[in-house]
Motif scaffolding. Structure first.
Motif, short mmCIF file in Angstrom:
data_model
loop_
_atom_site.label_atom_id
_atom_site.label_comp_id
_atom_site.label_asym_id
_atom_site.label_seq_id
_atom_site.Cartn_x
_atom_site.Cartn_y
_atom_site.Cartn_z
N GLY A 29 -13.77 8.65 66.87
CA GLY A 29 -13.52 7.26 66.59
C GLY A 29 -13.93 6.94 65.17
N ARG A 30 -13.66 5.72 64.73
CA ARG A 30 -13.93 5.37 63.33
C ARG A 30 -15.41 5.53 62.98
N LYS A 31 -16.30 5.04 63.84
CA LYS A 31 -17.73 5.13 63.53
C LYS A 31 -18.21 6.57 63.55
N SER A 32 -17.78 7.32 64.56
CA SER A 32 -18.20 8.72 64.64
C SER A 32 -17.72 9.51 63.43
N ALA A 33 -16.46 9.28 63.04
CA ALA A 33 -15.93 9.96 61.85
C ALA A 33 -16.72 9.57 60.61
#
Length: 332
Positions: free
Chosen positions: A293-297
């Motif tokens: 997801g955006r945060k994990s990336a």
């Protein structure tokens, strides 16, 4: 249409139309290109043994963490014997196609190879995006930006933007050289396109970004064409970012080193061997479900930045240890 044909019965006309439709459908089916990409198989419910798992990766580019994150989980949770194979983004497609690697998790571009090795008769399966978004940008020293190099159109005003008596040069790596040459020709710029590996044979994207900051501190004019995760291609102290118009790449002709012939943004993808995708290996299930997801990336790419674009298994362990609630879902 002749009068005799116009007097055919309604039933006969319907039958002929039906036959024509079947013929056209068959023709359309026959006209489908061999390179049509089929959807990746869904994970098997019958989990077998993992065994050896060879993951290809392209070091120093900023987008290689996927191999080490997936590899770390596969080794610890699935009992896989994980082997990491260092290569280039272009060669990785060939390695997977030839069975020399089971997966490459950061694939992009290389449209000519993609067409050859994917599809019903190909040996490579495109599984889907990994969640990291990439692009190509021009990166310039901040002092040149302050002098007026704000857009692609400003490149032609060499005196104003700080080149002085230095011949203007657009520096890049072999995988983007064709794209850089097309952009220079399209805009009729009096720039030489230079391969940075003639200066530093092992240069990577990270080295170009570091060079930009060095150039700024020494007021050396330079312009670099760099590909990588978009969040890493951002303005920082000592460097600024300039977008390349998509039209500037219209004349790009790929050579045997080219990975990209487009300046359009893209998403990195996961590719695996067809043998792995049709097996009952739990490693395929993990790869199939892996998507950031955006945060994990963002968290992972921050580690890439801190590592100096030399991300490895130890860096991946740091992320794995603090994000169990995310990767546990990939094992379901």
């Amino acid at each position: 249409m002749t009068p005799s044909r116009s007097r055919r019965t309604r039933g006969g006309t319907v039958a002929e139309l039906a036959a024509l439709c079947l013929l056209l459908a068959a023709c359309r089916e026959a006209d489908k290109p061999d390179g049509t990409v089929e959807p990746a198989p869904t994970p098997s419910s019958d989990e077998g043994q993992c065994g050896k798992l060879t993951l290809a990766y392209d070091p120093g580019k900023g987008y290689e963490p996927s191999a080490f994150v997936v590899g770390g989980i596969a080794e610890a949770e699935l009992g896989c014997e994980v082997v990491y194979r260092k290569t280039t983004s272009r060669q990785a497609w060939r390695l997977v196609a030839r069975g020399k690697a089971d997966a490459y998790l950061d694939a992009y571009g290389n449209e000519d190879l993609r067409e050859k090795v994917t599809g019903p008769k190909g040996s490579v399966t495109v599984v889907g995006p990994n969640g990291i978004h990439g692009g190509v940008r021009l990166v310039v020293p901040t002092f040149m930006y302050d002098l007026g190099l704000r857009t692609f159109r400003d490149l032609g005003d060499t005196t104003r933007i700080g080149w002085g008596s230095t011949p203007p040069v657009l520096t890049t790596l072999p995988e983007l050289r064709a794209l850089a040459e097309a952009a220079v020709e399209f805009s009729e710029l009096d720039y030489e396109v230079r391969d940075y590996r003639t200066i530093q044979p092992t240069a990577t994207m990270g080295d170009l970004l570091t060079a930009t900051s060095f150039d700024d501190s020494h007021k050396l004019p330079n312009v670099y064409a760099i590909e990588g995760p978009r969040s890493l291609l951002a303005s920082r102290p000592g460097r600024e970012i300039i977008e390349i118009p998509e039209s500037a790449a219209s004349g790009c002709v790929p050579d045997r080193h080219t990975t990209l012939c487009s300046s359009a943004d893209f998403t990195y993808e996961k590719i695996v061997s067809k043998e792995l995708s049709t097996s009952s290996s739990p490693a395929y299930n993990l790869i199939y479900n892996y998507r950031l997801g955006r945060k994990s990336a963002g968290d992972i790419l921050q580690l890439v930045d801190l590592s100096g674009y030399r991300f490895n298994a130890a860096d991946a362990s740091s992320w794995i240890n603090t994000h169990e609630e995310i990767w546990r879902l990939w094992l379901q």
